[in-house]
Structures are given as structure tokens and as C-alpha cells.
Design a protein around this motif. Structure first.
Motif, mmCIF file in Angstrom:
data_model
loop_
_atom_site.group_PDB
_atom_site.id
_atom_site.type_symbol
_atom_site.label_atom_id
_atom_site.label_comp_id
_atom_site.label_asym_id
_atom_site.label_seq_id
_atom_site.Cartn_x
_atom_site.Cartn_y
_atom_site.Cartn_z
ATOM 1 N N THR A 1 0.854 -1.200 0.000
ATOM 2 C CA THR A 1 0.000 0.000 0.000
ATOM 3 C C THR A 1 0.880 1.236 0.000
ATOM 4 O OG1 THR A 1 -1.809 -0.979 1.251
ATOM 5 C CG2 THR A 1 -1.620 1.394 1.388
ATOM 6 N N VAL A 2 0.508 2.190 -0.803
ATOM 7 C CA VAL A 2 1.135 3.515 -0.712
ATOM 8 C C VAL A 2 0.032 4.532 -0.426
ATOM 9 C CG1 VAL A 2 2.397 5.329 -1.932
ATOM 10 C CG2 VAL A 2 3.050 2.937 -2.248
ATOM 11 N N SER B 1 4.255 16.716 -1.546
ATOM 12 C CA SER B 1 3.502 15.480 -1.304
ATOM 13 C C SER B 1 4.339 14.608 -0.385
ATOM 14 C CB SER B 1 3.293 14.694 -2.594
ATOM 15 O OG SER B 1 2.984 15.549 -3.642
ATOM 16 N N GLU B 2 3.667 13.859 0.466
ATOM 17 C CA GLU B 2 4.353 12.900 1.335
ATOM 18 C C GLU B 2 3.835 11.513 0.977
ATOM 19 O OE1 GLU B 2 6.522 14.031 3.574
ATOM 20 O OE2 GLU B 2 5.960 16.146 3.566
ATOM 21 N N PHE B 3 4.727 10.510 1.094
ATOM 22 C CA PHE B 3 4.327 9.137 0.784
ATOM 23 C C PHE B 3 4.607 8.232 1.981
ATOM 24 C CE2 PHE B 3 5.169 11.078 -3.304
ATOM 25 C CZ PHE B 3 4.123 10.609 -4.082
ATOM 26 N N PHE B 4 3.715 7.297 2.222
ATOM 27 C CA PHE B 4 3.862 6.332 3.324
ATOM 28 C C PHE B 4 3.565 4.953 2.763
ATOM 29 C CE2 PHE B 4 2.309 10.424 4.638
ATOM 30 C CZ PHE B 4 3.277 10.804 5.567
ATOM 31 N N GLU B 5 4.520 4.016 2.988
ATOM 32 C CA GLU B 5 4.377 2.700 2.360
ATOM 33 C C GLU B 5 4.261 1.599 3.407
ATOM 34 O OE1 GLU B 5 6.980 1.710 -1.157
ATOM 35 O OE2 GLU B 5 7.566 0.083 0.177
ATOM 36 N N GLY B 6 3.436 0.621 3.144
ATOM 37 C CA GLY B 6 3.333 -0.558 4.015
ATOM 38 C C GLY B 6 3.313 -1.814 3.162
ATOM 39 N N LYS B 7 4.033 -2.844 3.632
ATOM 40 C CA LYS B 7 4.082 -4.104 2.873
ATOM 41 C C LYS B 7 3.917 -5.265 3.819
ATOM 42 C CE LYS B 7 7.642 -2.628 -0.387
ATOM 43 N NZ LYS B 7 9.075 -2.731 -0.622
ATOM 44 N N ILE B 8 3.340 -6.350 3.314
ATOM 45 C CA ILE B 8 3.334 -7.583 4.096
ATOM 46 C C ILE B 8 3.496 -8.772 3.155
ATOM 47 C CG2 ILE B 8 0.782 -7.630 4.172
ATOM 48 C CD1 ILE B 8 1.349 -9.158 6.959
ATOM 49 N N ASP B 9 4.399 -9.678 3.560
ATOM 50 C CA ASP B 9 4.646 -10.889 2.773
ATOM 51 C C ASP B 9 3.697 -11.991 3.201
ATOM 52 O OD1 ASP B 9 6.822 -9.946 1.239
ATOM 53 O OD2 ASP B 9 8.125 -10.130 2.995
#
Ligand code: IMP
Length: 192
Positions: free
Chosen positions: A117-118, A128-136
Motif C-alpha cells: 500500500t502507498v 507530497s508525502e508518501f507512506f508505504e506498508g508491505k506484508i509478505d
């Protein structure tokens, strides 16, 4: 503080409002009386998130964030990725997408995948600011669970015994791609 979340997806609004808590009042597109479709024509998850946030910022000139998520499956070269919502074609259902993915993974040994997700935040015209989340995780062979949405019934996060669909919304939020990205967004907002 009021902040627009550029979505009308009730599932997501509920998930994110739970993480944001009472610090911020989230306004959905419905809440601000915006009923048009926002273009999502970029080739990347980041690009789509920014496109959506900018589209609303330009019209309302209020703090806004937008998210975009993709499920990236290793043996499918990252597909469905940016096309996760419409993997099985225009106007397809969640179950059409799930069935197509299971079909495309039939007989594949490596079923590893990840959600990404971004979130793009626009609070001013030039920044602009960006925040990233990942899950394997892995894509299971059969659907399990009734909760959540999208690919939840076939996504088993690494280190867990339940699919996202079998977890409570709180348990999913704590580890999910969107939960992690949202937590980063909230931490940032709290510094303002
Ligand atoms: P969106 O960018 O958040 O709208 O996500 C695009 C598509 O990815 C959705 O239509 C879902 O099919 C899938 N998706 C996004 N987040 C999740 C999730 O938390 N669980 C399962 N599927 C998801």
C-alpha cells in the motif's frame, strides 16, 4: 483536525478510522459531496495514490490523502499489482479476481506474494508525502474465512496460521500493508 480520505470504500474507511482514532476526523468523498469517479491511470501504485490525492486537493484545497494497493505475486511477475481491483476485467467482483488468481496459480509451487500500500498525502500544492506498508504472505489453494474483502480469503501472512479473512479486523490492522502505511501516516500527522 479534518482530513479528507479520497475513498468511498466503507471497508477501508472503517479500517483506517480505527487506526487514526480520535486525533483526526476523516471525511470520505461522500461526506464532502464528491460523487465523480477519480482517474487512476498511472502505471504504479505510488502514481495512482498521488493522482487521486492531487485530484481532490485541486478541487477542495483541503488536506487529503489517498491510498492505492496492489497484490504482487512472485511467479506472476508481480501481477495483479496495480491491476488488483480489475484483474478479471472491468466491473469484475472480488470473487472473480480470487478465482482467476487461483486458476493462474494452479500447479505453481511458489505461491509467495505480498500486499503493498502507498498512501499519498497532499497538504499543500507543491509538496507530497508518501507512506508505504508491505506484508509478505502466500496465496492459499482454497478460500478460508468470511471477514475482510478482496483477496483476504486466500492471503496467508508469513508467520501466521489464519488468512486475513479469518483474522479479526484489529488483528489484520496490526500487521497489514494498509495498517502499516496508515500508522506511518498517523505518526507523521502527529508531528505537525
Ligand atoms: P485499492 O487500491 O485499495 O482499491 O486496492 C485495489 C484492490 O486490491 C482491491 O480492489 C482489492 O481487490 C485488493 N485489496 C486491497 N487491499 C486489500 C486487502 O486488505 N485485502 C484484500 N484485498 C485487498
Amino acid at each position: 483536525m479534518e482530513i479528507i480520505f479520497a475513498t468511498n470504500n466503507a471497508h477501508k474507511l472503517e479500517e483506517i478510522q480505527a487506526i487514526v482514532g480520535s486525533h483526526f476526523k476523516l471525511l470520505s468523498l461522500n461526506d464532502i459531496g464528491f460523487n465523480e469517479e477519480i482517474p487512476e491511470t498511472q502505471p504504479t501504485i505510488e502514481g495512482n495514490a498521488l493522482q487521486k490525492a492531487e485530484y481532490i486537493f485541486e478541487r477542495f484545497n483541503k488536506p487529503v490523502f489517498a491510498d492505492d494497493t496492489g497484490l504482487e505475486v512472485k511467479v506472476l511477475n508481480g501481477e495483479p499489482g496495480v491491476y488488483s481491483a480489475r484483474y478479471a476485467g472491468p466491473n469484475c467482483s472480488f470473487s472473480d479476481n480470487v478465482n482467476l488468481l487461483l486458476q493462474n496459480l494452479k500447479s505453481k509451487k511458489d505461491r509467495s506474494a505480498r500486499f503493498k500500500t502507498v498512501i499519498a498525502l497532499k497538504m499543500s500544492a507543491h509538496k507530497s508525502e508518501f507512506f508505504e506498508g508491505k506484508i509478505d504472505g502466500v496465496i492459499t489453494e482454497k478460500l478460508s474465512g468470511k471477514g475482510g474483502f478482496g483477496y483476504d480469503p486466500i492471503f496467508l501472512p508469513v508467520g501466521f496460521k489464519e488468512t486475513f479473512s479469518e483474522m479479526s479486523p484489529q488483528a489484520k490492522n496490526e500487521i497489514s500493508h494498509r495498517g502499516l502505511a496508515t500508522q506511518k501516516l498517523v505518526n507523521f500527522l502527529k508531528t505537525l
